[in-house]
Design an enzyme around this catalytic site. Structure first.
Site, PDB file in Angstrom:
ATOM      1  N   ALA A  56      39.230  46.002  50.699  1.00  2.00           N
ATOM      2  CA  ALA A  56      37.859  45.729  51.033  1.00  2.00           C
ATOM      3  C   ALA A  56      37.585  44.208  51.289  1.00  2.00           C
ATOM      4  CB  ALA A  56      36.694  46.166  49.805  1.00  2.00           C
ATOM      5  N   ILE A  82      41.647  43.284  47.561  1.00  3.74           N
ATOM      6  CA  ILE A  82      40.652  42.245  48.226  1.00  3.74           C
ATOM      7  C   ILE A  82      41.132  41.509  49.465  1.00  3.74           C
ATOM      8  CG2 ILE A  82      39.022  40.405  47.749  1.00  3.74           C
ATOM      9  CD1 ILE A  82      38.875  42.797  45.924  1.00  3.74           C
ATOM     10  N   LYS A  83      40.445  41.620  50.543  1.00  9.07           N
ATOM     11  CA  LYS A  83      40.773  41.002  51.757  1.00  9.07           C
ATOM     12  C   LYS A  83      39.962  39.828  51.840  1.00  9.07           C
ATOM     13  CE  LYS A  83      41.752  43.416  56.301  1.00  9.07           C
ATOM     14  NZ  LYS A  83      41.384  44.319  57.185  1.00  9.07           N
ATOM     15  N   VAL A  84      41.010  38.689  51.923  1.00 12.76           N
ATOM     16  CA  VAL A  84      40.444  37.257  52.391  1.00 12.76           C
ATOM     17  C   VAL A  84      40.957  36.893  53.620  1.00 12.76           C
ATOM     18  CG1 VAL A  84      40.162  36.804  49.867  1.00 12.76           C
ATOM     19  CG2 VAL A  84      42.227  36.171  51.148  1.00 12.76           C
TER      20      VAL A  84
END
Ligand code: G3P
Length: 218
Positions: A56, A82-84
């Site tokens: 996400a 967690i997508k950054v």
């Protein structure tokens, strides 16, 4: 090679899960916007079906905001990665979240040097975008090969290579040949993987011959 589904299409995720093709799921803000679904609801629903990582993506642009959003998203389920984005702010958020034992997928990677930084920042996954490099006339798959070589040179880097922006089955084959750990695939590409005209032709001939034999198995 692990397959992630690059989609929030719940029916497709359930369908591929039945044949063991779903090791995880990836999403991005464009996929969420196109689906019309509520972000948190759909991530929660996917996490109730899939036990592997479900990416996400944060939308804050500063590391503090990314970390705050990341911690919030990770509370939806433990398997939320967690997508950054691959910016300095994103790398700082990556290091912070990874140090808290939260999976981080560093996205929008277009060079091997960027992938090296993500590895050093403790990323769980690096997402090189193959199709988008092809779109600008480069050989996207070379990036997978280069990242693999670099990561192999430095065994302390534990980051997995997640081939993204995969558009066709040739991309899947080459990503596997070059040793990508994971490919994230749109549902249509997953479906296309099993198709071959000679399989259809062969099956038709077998069934016709079987019919003419007059036999039945059961
Ligand atoms: O999830 C990111 C990536 O797979 C996007 O693909 O086709 O929009 O370049 P594409």
């Amino acid at each position: 090679m692990k397959f992630f589904i690059d989609s929030v299409d719940i029916d497709a995720i359930k369908e591929f899960n039945k044949s063991g093709m779903v090791d995880g799921v990836t999403t991005n803000p464009s996929i969420i916007a196109k689906s019309g679904r509520d972000f948190k609801e759909v991530i929660e629903e996917i996490c109730s079906i899939v036990s592997g990582p479900v990416s996400a993506e944060v939308t804050a642009t500063e590391s503090s905001g990314m970390i705050e959003e990341g911690l919030f998203l990770n509370r939806i389920a433990r398997n939320v990665a967690i997508k950054v984005p691959l910016t300095w702010e994103g790398l700082e958020a990556c290091k912070n979240l990874s140090d808290q034992d939260i999976m981080v997928n560093v996205t929008l990677c277009f060079s091997a040097q960027q992938a090296l930084l993500a590895g050093k920042a403790g990323a769980t996954f690096i997402s090189p975008f193959i199709g988008r490099l092809d779109d600008i006339g480069e050989e996207g798959m070379d990036l997978i090969r280069d990242i693999k070589t670099i990561y192999n040179n430095y065994p302390e880097i534990k980051t997995e290579i997640l081939a993204a922006s995969i558009r066709n089955i040739e991309h899947v084959k080459k990503a596997a040949i070059f040793g990508a750990d994971i490919a994230t695939l749109p549902p249509q590409v997953v479906r296309d993987l099993a198709l071959h005209p000679l399989t259809d032709k062969g099956l038709e001939a077998f069934l016709n011959d079987w019919k003419s034999s007059g036999q039945k198995i059961i």
